[in-house]
Motif scaffolding. Structure first.
Motif, mmCIF file in Angstrom:
data_model
loop_
_atom_site.group_PDB
_atom_site.id
_atom_site.type_symbol
_atom_site.label_atom_id
_atom_site.label_comp_id
_atom_site.label_asym_id
_atom_site.label_seq_id
_atom_site.Cartn_x
_atom_site.Cartn_y
_atom_site.Cartn_z
ATOM 1 N N GLY A 197 3.759 62.652 55.271
ATOM 2 C CA GLY A 197 4.630 63.770 54.909
ATOM 3 C C GLY A 197 5.888 63.786 55.752
ATOM 4 N N HIS A 198 6.690 64.797 55.538
ATOM 5 C CA HIS A 198 7.922 64.952 56.299
ATOM 6 C C HIS A 198 7.614 65.448 57.707
ATOM 7 C CE1 HIS A 198 10.777 65.302 52.589
ATOM 8 N NE2 HIS A 198 9.840 64.391 52.419
ATOM 9 N N SER A 199 8.559 65.202 58.612
ATOM 10 C CA SER A 199 8.405 65.656 59.984
ATOM 11 C C SER A 199 8.587 67.175 60.066
ATOM 12 C CB SER A 199 9.456 64.967 60.854
ATOM 13 O OG SER A 199 9.477 65.511 62.151
ATOM 14 N N ASP A 200 7.920 67.795 61.041
ATOM 15 C CA ASP A 200 8.090 69.223 61.326
ATOM 16 C C ASP A 200 9.033 69.400 62.509
ATOM 17 O OD1 ASP A 200 6.273 70.095 59.367
ATOM 18 O OD2 ASP A 200 4.589 69.675 60.708
ATOM 19 N N ARG A 201 9.980 70.276 62.370
ATOM 20 C CA ARG A 201 10.897 70.565 63.487
ATOM 21 C C ARG A 201 10.159 71.216 64.639
ATOM 22 N NH1 ARG A 201 12.726 71.976 67.439
ATOM 23 N NH2 ARG A 201 14.822 72.704 67.998
ATOM 24 N N GLU A 202 9.262 72.118 64.360
ATOM 25 C CA GLU A 202 8.550 72.854 65.406
ATOM 26 C C GLU A 202 7.662 71.922 66.230
ATOM 27 O OE1 GLU A 202 5.523 76.699 65.906
ATOM 28 O OE2 GLU A 202 6.307 76.141 63.936
ATOM 29 N N MET A 239 16.992 62.567 63.299
ATOM 30 C CA MET A 239 16.793 61.117 63.410
ATOM 31 C C MET A 239 15.488 60.672 62.763
ATOM 32 S SD MET A 239 19.476 59.777 64.884
ATOM 33 C CE MET A 239 20.350 60.959 63.835
ATOM 34 N N VAL A 240 14.431 61.438 62.947
ATOM 35 C CA VAL A 240 13.135 61.074 62.358
ATOM 36 C C VAL A 240 13.190 61.138 60.835
ATOM 37 C CG1 VAL A 240 10.744 61.867 62.061
ATOM 38 C CG2 VAL A 240 11.726 61.626 64.357
ATOM 39 N N GLN A 241 13.714 62.234 60.318
ATOM 40 C CA GLN A 241 13.845 62.343 58.862
ATOM 41 C C GLN A 241 14.778 61.255 58.317
ATOM 42 O OE1 GLN A 241 11.212 64.308 57.912
ATOM 43 N NE2 GLN A 241 12.544 65.448 56.492
ATOM 44 N N GLY A 242 15.821 60.984 59.103
ATOM 45 C CA GLY A 242 16.752 59.939 58.687
ATOM 46 C C GLY A 242 16.098 58.576 58.661
ATOM 47 N N TYR A 243 15.319 58.264 59.685
ATOM 48 C CA TYR A 243 14.632 56.976 59.720
ATOM 49 C C TYR A 243 13.665 56.837 58.550
ATOM 50 C CZ TYR A 243 11.857 53.004 61.172
ATOM 51 O OH TYR A 243 11.227 51.789 61.199
ATOM 52 N N LEU A 244 12.929 57.897 58.282
ATOM 53 C CA LEU A 244 11.953 57.852 57.181
ATOM 54 C C LEU A 244 12.646 57.729 55.822
ATOM 55 C CD1 LEU A 244 9.461 60.604 58.415
ATOM 56 C CD2 LEU A 244 9.077 58.124 58.405
ATOM 57 N N LEU A 263 28.126 62.266 40.207
ATOM 58 C CA LEU A 263 26.930 61.960 40.998
ATOM 59 C C LEU A 263 27.130 62.307 42.476
ATOM 60 C CD1 LEU A 263 26.094 58.531 39.348
ATOM 61 C CD2 LEU A 263 24.825 60.656 39.088
ATOM 62 N N ARG A 264 28.046 63.199 42.724
ATOM 63 C CA ARG A 264 28.382 63.546 44.098
ATOM 64 C C ARG A 264 27.167 64.042 44.877
ATOM 65 N NH1 ARG A 264 28.222 68.318 47.473
ATOM 66 N NH2 ARG A 264 29.809 68.053 49.093
ATOM 67 N N HIS A 265 26.237 64.723 44.208
ATOM 68 C CA HIS A 265 25.083 65.292 44.907
ATOM 69 C C HIS A 265 24.163 64.212 45.480
ATOM 70 C CE1 HIS A 265 23.650 64.453 40.864
ATOM 71 N NE2 HIS A 265 22.408 64.539 41.299
ATOM 72 N N THR A 266 24.296 62.970 45.004
ATOM 73 C CA THR A 266 23.500 61.880 45.567
ATOM 74 C C THR A 266 24.393 60.881 46.317
ATOM 75 O OG1 THR A 266 23.617 60.673 43.459
ATOM 76 C CG2 THR A 266 21.671 62.052 43.843
ATOM 77 N N ALA A 267 25.543 61.330 46.761
ATOM 78 C CA ALA A 267 26.456 60.458 47.508
ATOM 79 C C ALA A 267 25.975 60.325 48.949
ATOM 80 C CB ALA A 267 27.873 61.031 47.467
ATOM 81 N N GLY A 268 26.663 59.471 49.681
ATOM 82 C CA GLY A 268 26.409 59.360 51.111
ATOM 83 C C GLY A 268 25.738 58.061 51.503
ATOM 84 N N LEU A 269 26.001 57.646 52.735
ATOM 85 C CA LEU A 269 25.361 56.466 53.302
ATOM 86 C C LEU A 269 23.892 56.744 53.549
ATOM 87 C CD1 LEU A 269 25.995 53.595 54.506
ATOM 88 C CD2 LEU A 269 26.210 54.754 56.725
ATOM 89 N N SER A 270 23.038 55.770 53.278
ATOM 90 C CA SER A 270 21.600 55.994 53.447
ATOM 91 C C SER A 270 21.294 56.468 54.862
ATOM 92 C CB SER A 270 20.820 54.719 53.141
ATOM 93 O OG SER A 270 20.843 53.825 54.228
ATOM 94 N N THR A 271 20.334 57.365 54.969
ATOM 95 C CA THR A 271 20.042 57.962 56.276
ATOM 96 C C THR A 271 19.508 56.959 57.295
ATOM 97 O OG1 THR A 271 17.858 58.718 55.509
ATOM 98 C CG2 THR A 271 19.705 60.258 55.285
ATOM 99 N N PRO A 272 18.686 55.947 56.922
ATOM 100 C CA PRO A 272 18.308 54.963 57.951
ATOM 101 C C PRO A 272 19.520 54.234 58.519
ATOM 102 C CG PRO A 272 16.805 54.825 56.077
ATOM 103 C CD PRO A 272 17.925 55.728 55.670
ATOM 104 N N GLN A 273 20.527 53.976 57.699
ATOM 105 C CA GLN A 273 21.748 53.355 58.206
ATOM 106 C C GLN A 273 22.462 54.288 59.184
ATOM 107 O OE1 GLN A 273 22.949 52.340 54.003
ATOM 108 N NE2 GLN A 273 24.015 50.689 55.043
#
Length: 544
Positions: free
Chosen positions: A86-91, A135-140, A393-403
């Protein structure tokens, strides 16, 4: 060279057509094929600027972050037998990270990653928990990039790194850091493609408009404006070889022409590998501030980190300058495709868009209406993001988070290295290769504090003159055009260089990349070039 070998080269030249019409990179592919004709021979390809060195520590840190990120994912769905996470928890993430660090302390990359979290928290004043979670969510890679332009803390960290390397200051509280916005993109080439497209889409650059290019320059910048898509008129602002490839004041004066909409440059240059001097920067500042506050300046500063005491045009004219930077060369990361477009919050492009005629504003309102009801308030940098995905398609724009995560680790590595050990090592490697090339040539190299040493231009006429005098040099360039010289090197010795003419260099020259071969290989290249010139000197003297 044997008569048989000479005939072979002449036959090749006859069959491959007009070399002058090829871009240097297409020419390079041809040279590689020629250099590989003898399978038993090693090819020495100094035609491409892909470095053969890379930064290890931030890559090891990326691996350790990955382990921690996966441990965070494994905290969820345990009842599914380890098939999904699953996704990481901030807490509680900071406490869990401390436990992870203790358990993996002896693994390379963990100490740096731990120090990076401390630096972010204790020096930059950013919440460590928020940073770890991003960073964790980005890596995943389990979320779309949000915001699409760049992850929030990633932007703050990379902006600080950029301002440090661009000579614009980076200490806490320095306003230019806080006023700089970034768009994370797929390397410097994507940055340029997006900029050309958005400037056209927003009616800032239109067919037939004039733009200025600081030449010599990376050949695609010569080719893009002339494409049918843009059809721009190019005004050359030429650096003077006799002045160390600085741009003379009289060339910069061309920019006072109000019909010139934008000025593109690479600094330090490609293929010249020379940075703009302070005097040149100040001349440019005076012209813009006095007469051309509407001029858009786009500077590609990918080689900035290889020059001593570098200062970007962005640091001098931030309101008029769009900065393009790529992590590819300095960190040995061409395959990662990591770049940014940097733009001041108060910039000339936004002002120019706001002053467009009403009929154009209405056209742009229709274009961007799907993403905002207040199009006229939409900043150029956000239009760039939208245009990068055809708006719809702007809502799916952006450099991939692992990058983006690896980009942040690269940036932190440079920021935290206050003694600049990595930078000094990389510079040392490049300078040794430069000297090795000239050692092979048998002459002393010319050195300058303005050189970045990533490439070097060999002026074949000057080289011949230094070796055997002016009369021979004039005969040599008449007898052996530089394209033929470069083909002969590829065919006879497996050495691949690029012709300077493809970068709009006036003098007969060849570009040598100092980034991608071993030091011993540059000695071999130098010796090969010297041997070919020696053979022609014997012809000049009538000895053969």
């Amino acid at each position: 060279m044997s008569g048989e070998g000479e005939a072979q080269v002449e036959e090749i030249l006859k069959n491959i057509g007009n070399l002058e019409e090829l871009s240097p990179f297409e020419f390079k592919e041809l040279l590689i094929k020629l250099a590989r004709r003898k399978s038993e021979r090693m090819m020495l390809n100094a035609g491409r600027g892909n470095p053969n060195f890379l930064a290890l520590t931030p890559r090891y840190a990326y691996l350790q972050l990955g382990k921690f990120a996966l441990s965070e994912a494994e905290r969820h769905f345990g009842y599914m037998g380890g098939l999904i996470g699953g996704h990481s928890d901030r807490e509680g993430i900071e406490a869990r990270f401390e436990i992870f660090v203790r358990n993996h302390w002896n693994e390379r990359g963990t100490a740096f990653l731990n120090s990076a979290v401390s630096y972010v928290r204790d020096y930059l004043g950013l919440p460590a928990g928020d940073f770890l979670h991003e960073m964790v969510q980005g890596y995943l890679g389990c979320d779309y990039p949000s915001p699409p332009r760049m992850l929030p803390l990633a932007e703050k960290i990379v902006a600080r790194y950029l301002m440090k390397e661009m000579g614009a200051g980076y200490d806490l509280g320095y306003s230019l850091v806080d006023e700089t916005q970034l768009f994370a993109v797929e390397g410097g080439t994507a940055a340029m493609a997006y900029l050309f497209e958005s400037l056209k889409a927003n009616r800032i650059l239109n067919e037939g408009d004039k733009i200025a290019l600081a030449v010599p320059i990376f050949s695609p910048y010569l080719e893009i404006p002339r494409l049918d898509t843009y059809r721009l008129e190019v005004i050359e602002v030429r650096a003077d070889e006799e002045r160390g490839y600085q741009i003379p004041r009289e060339e910069l004066e061309k920019l006072r022409d109000p019909e010139i909409k934008a000025f593109f440059l690479v600094n330090p240059g490609n293929p010249t590998s020379v940075k703009l001097e302070e005097e040149t920067l100040e001349d440019l500042r005076e012209i813009v501030e006095k007469d051309r506050n509407d001029l858009i300046i786009i500077t590609d500063d990918v080689y900035a980190t290889f020059a001593e005491d570098f200062r970007s045009v962005y640091s001098v004219l931030p309101h008029n300058t769009i900065l393009v930077y790529s992590f590819s060369k300095y960190f040995g990361a061409t395959g990662w495709r990591l770049g940014v477009i940097a733009l001041h919050r108060d910039n000339v492009v936004d002002r120019l868009i706001a002053s467009l005629p009403e009929e154009v504003q209405e056209i742009l309102e229709k274009r961007y209406a799907p993403i905002t009801p207040n199009v006229r308030e939409l900043k150029f940098i956000d239009r760039l993001v939208a245009d990068s995905r055809n708006v719809a398609l702007r809502h799916t724009a952006g450099l991939s988070t692992p990058q983006q995560v690896q980009m942040v680790l690269f940036a932190l590595y440079a920021l935290m290295d206050e003694e600049e050990k990595y930078k000094k090592t990389v510079k040392h490697v490049l300078r040794r290769r430069y000297r090795a090339l000239y050692r092979g040539l048998g002459i002393e190299p010319e050195e300058s504090p303005g050189y970045a040493y990533y490439y070097t231009l060999l002026d074949t006429e000057k080289l011949a003159e230094r070796l055997y005098g002016k009369e021979f040099a004039e005969w040599f360039v008449r007898t052996l055009p530089v394209e033929e010289f470069i083909v002969r090197l590829a065919v006879e010795a497996g050495v691949v260089l690029l012709p300077g003419k493809g970068f709009d260099v006036i003098h007969p020259s060849a570009r040598v990349s100092l980034a991608n071969l071993r030091e011993i290989d540059y000695i071999k290249i130098g010796k090969t070039i010297r041997r070919l010139i020696d053979e022609y000197y014997k012809k000049f003297r009538g000895e053969v």
